[in-house]
Scaffold this motif. Structure first.
Motif, PDB file in Angstrom:
ATOM      1  N   VAL A 111       0.726  -1.273  -0.025  1.00 47.42           N
ATOM      2  CA  VAL A 111       0.016   0.007  -0.029  1.00 47.42           C
ATOM      3  C   VAL A 111       1.101   1.201  -0.038  1.00 47.42           C
ATOM      4  O   VAL A 111       1.423   1.589   1.015  1.00 47.42           O
ATOM      5  CB  VAL A 111      -0.943   0.089   1.147  1.00 47.42           C
ATOM      6  CG1 VAL A 111      -1.963   1.243   1.351  1.00 47.42           C
ATOM      7  CG2 VAL A 111      -1.646  -1.335   1.192  1.00 47.42           C
ATOM      8  N   VAL A 112       0.885   1.923  -1.248  1.00 48.17           N
ATOM      9  CA  VAL A 112       1.928   2.847  -1.317  1.00 48.17           C
ATOM     10  C   VAL A 112       1.204   4.280  -1.776  1.00 48.17           C
ATOM     11  O   VAL A 112       0.398   4.339  -2.555  1.00 48.17           O
ATOM     12  CB  VAL A 112       2.892   2.651  -2.458  1.00 48.17           C
ATOM     13  CG1 VAL A 112       3.881   3.600  -2.924  1.00 48.17           C
ATOM     14  CG2 VAL A 112       3.716   1.111  -2.048  1.00 48.17           C
ATOM     15  N   ASP A 146       5.961   3.631   1.118  1.00 46.69           N
ATOM     16  CA  ASP A 146       5.098   2.539   1.846  1.00 46.69           C
ATOM     17  C   ASP A 146       4.466   2.847   3.129  1.00 46.69           C
ATOM     18  O   ASP A 146       5.375   3.316   3.938  1.00 46.69           O
ATOM     19  CB  ASP A 146       5.849   1.141   1.743  1.00 46.69           C
ATOM     20  CG  ASP A 146       5.227  -0.227   2.129  1.00 46.69           C
ATOM     21  OD1 ASP A 146       4.853  -0.680   1.462  1.00 46.69           O
ATOM     22  OD2 ASP A 146       4.875  -0.415   3.431  1.00 46.69           O
ATOM     23  N   THR A 147       3.265   2.538   3.197  1.00 49.82           N
ATOM     24  CA  THR A 147       2.298   3.159   4.454  1.00 49.82           C
ATOM     25  C   THR A 147       2.417   2.185   5.593  1.00 49.82           C
ATOM     26  O   THR A 147       2.434   2.825   6.798  1.00 49.82           O
ATOM     27  CB  THR A 147       0.992   3.233   3.932  1.00 49.82           C
ATOM     28  OG1 THR A 147       0.337   1.993   3.682  1.00 49.82           O
ATOM     29  CG2 THR A 147       0.734   4.135   2.695  1.00 49.82           C
ATOM     30  N   ALA A 151       8.758   3.321   4.589  1.00 48.68           N
ATOM     31  CA  ALA A 151       9.918   3.263   3.692  1.00 48.68           C
ATOM     32  C   ALA A 151       9.837   3.792   2.370  1.00 48.68           C
ATOM     33  O   ALA A 151       8.547   4.028   1.809  1.00 48.68           O
ATOM     34  CB  ALA A 151      10.047   1.460   3.298  1.00 48.68           C
ATOM     35  N   ILE A 152      10.731   4.514   1.959  1.00 52.72           N
ATOM     36  CA  ILE A 152      10.837   5.267   0.719  1.00 52.72           C
ATOM     37  C   ILE A 152      11.286   4.507  -0.319  1.00 52.72           C
ATOM     38  O   ILE A 152      12.266   3.956  -0.388  1.00 52.72           O
ATOM     39  CB  ILE A 152      11.723   6.579   0.715  1.00 52.72           C
ATOM     40  CG1 ILE A 152      11.332   7.546   1.958  1.00 52.72           C
ATOM     41  CG2 ILE A 152      11.965   7.383  -0.607  1.00 52.72           C
ATOM     42  CD1 ILE A 152      12.234   8.599   1.914  1.00 52.72           C
ATOM     43  N   LEU A 153      10.305   3.865  -1.201  1.00 54.19           N
ATOM     44  CA  LEU A 153      10.601   3.082  -2.305  1.00 54.19           C
ATOM     45  C   LEU A 153      11.336   3.625  -3.548  1.00 54.19           C
ATOM     46  O   LEU A 153      12.362   2.935  -4.273  1.00 54.19           O
ATOM     47  CB  LEU A 153       9.448   2.679  -2.911  1.00 54.19           C
ATOM     48  CG  LEU A 153       8.393   1.722  -1.860  1.00 54.19           C
ATOM     49  CD1 LEU A 153       7.042   1.226  -2.548  1.00 54.19           C
ATOM     50  CD2 LEU A 153       9.178   0.612  -1.197  1.00 54.19           C
ATOM     51  N   GLN A 229      -4.359   6.478   4.822  1.00 53.37           N
ATOM     52  CA  GLN A 229      -3.043   5.826   5.188  1.00 53.37           C
ATOM     53  C   GLN A 229      -2.033   6.854   4.249  1.00 53.37           C
ATOM     54  O   GLN A 229      -0.802   6.926   4.407  1.00 53.37           O
ATOM     55  CB  GLN A 229      -2.728   4.607   4.818  1.00 53.37           C
ATOM     56  CG  GLN A 229      -3.505   3.518   5.785  1.00 53.37           C
ATOM     57  CD  GLN A 229      -3.336   2.059   5.259  1.00 53.37           C
ATOM     58  OE1 GLN A 229      -2.034   1.699   4.940  1.00 53.37           O
ATOM     59  NE2 GLN A 229      -4.321   1.251   5.391  1.00 53.37           N
ATOM     60  N   ARG A 230      -2.694   7.730   3.512  1.00 56.92           N
ATOM     61  CA  ARG A 230      -1.897   8.675   2.446  1.00 56.92           C
ATOM     62  C   ARG A 230      -1.133   9.599   3.325  1.00 56.92           C
ATOM     63  O   ARG A 230      -0.206  10.340   2.955  1.00 56.92           O
ATOM     64  CB  ARG A 230      -2.521   9.222   1.554  1.00 56.92           C
ATOM     65  CG  ARG A 230      -2.006   9.822   0.378  1.00 56.92           C
ATOM     66  CD  ARG A 230      -2.886  10.601  -0.606  1.00 56.92           C
ATOM     67  NE  ARG A 230      -3.305  11.823   0.131  1.00 56.92           N
ATOM     68  CZ  ARG A 230      -2.455  12.976   0.311  1.00 56.92           C
ATOM     69  NH1 ARG A 230      -1.365  13.002  -0.434  1.00 56.92           N
ATOM     70  NH2 ARG A 230      -2.935  14.031   0.721  1.00 56.92           N
ATOM     71  N   CYS A 231      -1.564   9.929   4.662  1.00 58.25           N
ATOM     72  CA  CYS A 231      -0.928  10.773   5.540  1.00 58.25           C
ATOM     73  C   CYS A 231       0.266  10.482   6.016  1.00 58.25           C
ATOM     74  O   CYS A 231       1.166  11.204   6.251  1.00 58.25           O
ATOM     75  CB  CYS A 231      -1.803  11.153   6.778  1.00 58.25           C
ATOM     76  SG  CYS A 231      -1.765   9.683   7.832  1.00 58.25           S
ATOM     77  N   GLN A 232       0.806   9.057   5.584  1.00 60.59           N
ATOM     78  CA  GLN A 232       2.057   8.790   5.988  1.00 60.59           C
ATOM     79  C   GLN A 232       2.933   9.453   5.076  1.00 60.59           C
ATOM     80  O   GLN A 232       4.416   9.602   5.464  1.00 60.59           O
ATOM     81  CB  GLN A 232       2.248   7.142   5.871  1.00 60.59           C
ATOM     82  CG  GLN A 232       1.515   6.345   6.738  1.00 60.59           C
ATOM     83  CD  GLN A 232       1.562   6.673   8.251  1.00 60.59           C
ATOM     84  OE1 GLN A 232       2.863   6.843   8.593  1.00 60.59           O
ATOM     85  NE2 GLN A 232       0.723   6.632   8.941  1.00 60.59           N
TER      86      GLN A 232
END
Length: 273
Positions: A111-112, A146-147, A151-153, A229-232
């Protein structure tokens, strides 16, 4: 005397050294002077970003860090110009390989979220820029996060005002195996982005711009918990700026791009600890 536990800084250095040994050869070429290894250069450059400091200050502090020097196998310290030259010579592909390897240290769930933020290209006083009416040009940095583990993909950096919908396709194509659900705000509301995501078996969960009642209805029916979860992305953007600075120190654009990749790599290693 009881042995002291490992500090987070020492753990960071050991993890960075492990990734460096997996990604690059020991020396850049057979003509290398073999005084310092590429692994040592990579770790010291990551350490500089983590401490948000300059080359000279970092090397001055390393004099009083015997355990850190031992972890990097440093018997003597390089000069600031040596580290600066190493940063110039290490190609962007090396840093991207390291970034990809760092993602494997964290538990991802597919979930990104995708979002952009601005980084100043010069460190200037806000009071000074306001009084002189000076405009500091910014870098537009788009992160794929990644939520689950923050992690920054991947990332995309540009000096122009390129629209979000034009940036997203390149990030999607590079990370199809890592993304199952793509979360984005209305800036990524583009049929080409949605079509590309579906072609790659990715579920696009992107807000619609409300030009009609149908668009508003689609937004209302959207899975609010999942989209929330986009707030991550905002959390990661804030963390990068608070810990490593909201500006880049390099003067050339290609070095500024590399500096931001190293920040993302440093963030992932830090999160893995």
């Amino acid at each position: 005397m009881q042995a002291l536990p490992k500090s987070r800084l020492l753990q960071f250095v050991e993890q960075a050294m492990h990734l460096a040994r997996r990604s690059v050869a020991r020396y850049s070429s057979k003509f290398s002077k073999r005084r310092y290894t590429l692994h040592q250069h990579i770790v010291l450059l990551c350490l500089k970003v983590r401490k948000n400091t300059t080359y000279r200050t970092l090397l001055d502090e390393l004099i009083e860090m015997p355990r850190i020097r031992s972890a990097v196998d440093l018997t003597e310290l390089p000069s600031p110009s040596t580290l600066c030259k190493a940063f110039n010579q290490l190609d962007m592909t090396v840093w991207r390989v390291l970034l990809n390897l760092s993602v494997t240290l964290l538990p991802t769930n597919g979930v990104v979220g995708i979002d952009a933020s601005g980084f100043d290209r010069s460190h200037a006083s806000k009071h000074y820029t306001k009084r002189t009416k000076l405009t500091i040009q910014q870098l537009k940095v788009t992160l794929l996060v990644d939520t689950r583990a923050n992690a920054i993909l991947d990332l995309h950096v540009t000096t122009t005002r390129k629209h979000d919908s034009k940036i997203a396709p390149s990030l999607i194509k590079r990370n199809t195996s890592e993304v199952a659900i793509l979360l984005g705000d209305k800036g990524y509301d583009d049929q080409n982005v949605r079509a590309l995501a579906r072609e790659e078996s990715i579920r696009p969960l992107i807000k619609h711009r409300e030009f009609a009642s149908l668009h508003r209805a689609w937004n209302v029916r959207m899975d609010a918990d999942l989209y929330g979860q986009r707030c991550q992305n905002e959390t990661v953007n804030s963390r990068l700026k608070r810990k490593y600075g909201a500006f880049v120190r390099s003067r050339h654009w290609w070095k500024q791009f590399r500096e931001l990749v190293v920040r993302c790599l440093t963030h992932n290693i830090d999160k893995a600890l």
